[in-house]
Design a protein around this motif. Structure first.
Motif, PDB file in Angstrom:
ATOM      1  N   LYS A  31     -28.115 -18.571  16.237  1.00 44.62           N
ATOM      2  CA  LYS A  31     -28.451 -19.149  14.931  1.00 44.62           C
ATOM      3  C   LYS A  31     -27.247 -19.278  13.995  1.00 44.62           C
TER       4      LYS A  31
ATOM      5  N   GLY B 247     -27.611 -24.847  14.687  1.00 49.11           N
ATOM      6  CA  GLY B 247     -29.005 -25.055  14.309  1.00 49.11           C
ATOM      7  C   GLY B 247     -29.825 -25.657  15.428  1.00 49.11           C
TER       8      GLY B 247
ATOM      9  N   SER C 280     -35.121 -17.822   7.716  1.00 50.62           N
ATOM     10  CA  SER C 280     -34.453 -17.051   6.665  1.00 50.62           C
ATOM     11  C   SER C 280     -32.964 -16.837   6.912  1.00 50.62           C
ATOM     12  N   THR C 281     -32.425 -17.460   7.933  1.00 53.29           N
ATOM     13  CA  THR C 281     -30.991 -17.322   8.200  1.00 53.29           C
ATOM     14  C   THR C 281     -30.323 -18.688   8.146  1.00 53.29           C
ATOM     15  N   GLU C 282     -29.024 -18.665   8.103  1.00 51.97           N
ATOM     16  CA  GLU C 282     -28.228 -19.883   7.956  1.00 51.97           C
ATOM     17  C   GLU C 282     -27.362 -20.065   9.200  1.00 51.97           C
ATOM     18  N   THR C 283     -26.998 -21.294   9.462  1.00 51.94           N
ATOM     19  CA  THR C 283     -26.023 -21.572  10.510  1.00 51.94           C
ATOM     20  C   THR C 283     -24.648 -21.327   9.889  1.00 51.94           C
ATOM     21  N   THR C 284     -24.329 -20.044   9.760  1.00 54.19           N
ATOM     22  CA  THR C 284     -23.184 -19.572   8.996  1.00 54.19           C
ATOM     23  C   THR C 284     -21.875 -20.248   9.392  1.00 54.19           C
TER      24      THR C 284
ATOM     25  N   ALA D 202     -21.854 -24.009   8.765  1.00 61.27           N
ATOM     26  CA  ALA D 202     -21.738 -24.324   7.337  1.00 61.27           C
ATOM     27  C   ALA D 202     -20.317 -24.084   6.838  1.00 61.27           C
TER      28      ALA D 202
ATOM     29  N   ALA E 216     -21.273 -13.511   4.764  1.00 63.62           N
ATOM     30  CA  ALA E 216     -22.294 -14.347   5.399  1.00 63.62           C
ATOM     31  C   ALA E 216     -22.881 -13.660   6.628  1.00 63.62           C
TER      32      ALA E 216
ATOM     33  N   ASP F 187     -26.741 -12.499   7.303  1.00 67.51           N
ATOM     34  CA  ASP F 187     -27.500 -12.836   8.513  1.00 67.51           C
ATOM     35  C   ASP F 187     -28.065 -11.587   9.182  1.00 67.51           C
TER      36      ASP F 187
END
Length: 173
Positions: free
Chosen positions: A92, A96, A126-130, A133, A153, A157
């Motif tokens: 993740k 994405g 609730s997580t980001e493609t750190t 990004a 970040a 995560d």
């Protein structure tokens, strides 16, 4: 209310054009200048994106993702995470689309109503493609030093991964 979504974008575009005309903005020239800037930004971030996509493909194809997931399974259990979601937790922050494929696989293997399926759903939302990004946004403006960004970040995560299992336990068990 059903039609609101259908008309929202055309209405916003119309309002932007109307506002530009009222202010005397050369609309076509402004659009072309923005498109040029967007294209040059796309070209500048392309190497980072190619590197990330190649790394994700190599992780999946080599089986390293599965090996790493199985090695981290005891730590996952200790943190209250089902081991089945470890591939999602690993992919993740990087991709994405790769995470969506892993999420679908978790649903197929465990079901959407299972503990693993629910944790994977919350985790995915609730997580980001750190790293993606960071590559896109920092690459587009030429930032090369990420100093505190990556540790902060990744910490966010990791927190989201653990709290996703806690949240599912709180609301569904």
């Amino acid at each position: 209310m059903d039609k609101l979504g259908v008309y929202a974008i055309p209405v916003v575009v119309f309002l932007i054009v109307l506002f530009g005309l009222m202010r005397g903005v050369p609309l076509f020239d402004t659009f072309v200048a923005g498109a040029k800037e967007g294209f040059s930004s796309s070209i500048s971030i392309l190497p980072s994106l190619v590197g990330l996509m190649m790394a994700v493909s190599m992780l999946n194809a080599s089986g390293a993702l599965d090996i790493l997931s199985s090695l981290l399974a005891p730590a996952a259990r200790l943190l209250g995470l089902p081991p089945e979601v470890m591939p999602l937790a690993l992919i993740k922050p990087v991709s994405g689309s790769g995470a969506t494929a892993v999420l679908a696989q978790i649903f197929q293997n465990n079901g959407t109503e299972s503990f693993a399926g629910r944790v994977a759903s919350v985790m995915s939302g609730s997580t980001e493609t750190t790293f993606y990004a960071i590559a896109v946004y920092f690459g587009s403006v030429g930032v090369k030093k990420t100093r505190h960004t990556i540790p902060a970040a990744v910490t966010a995560d990791l927190t989201a991964f653990v709290v996703s299992a806690l949240t599912v336990r709180l609301f569904f068990h």
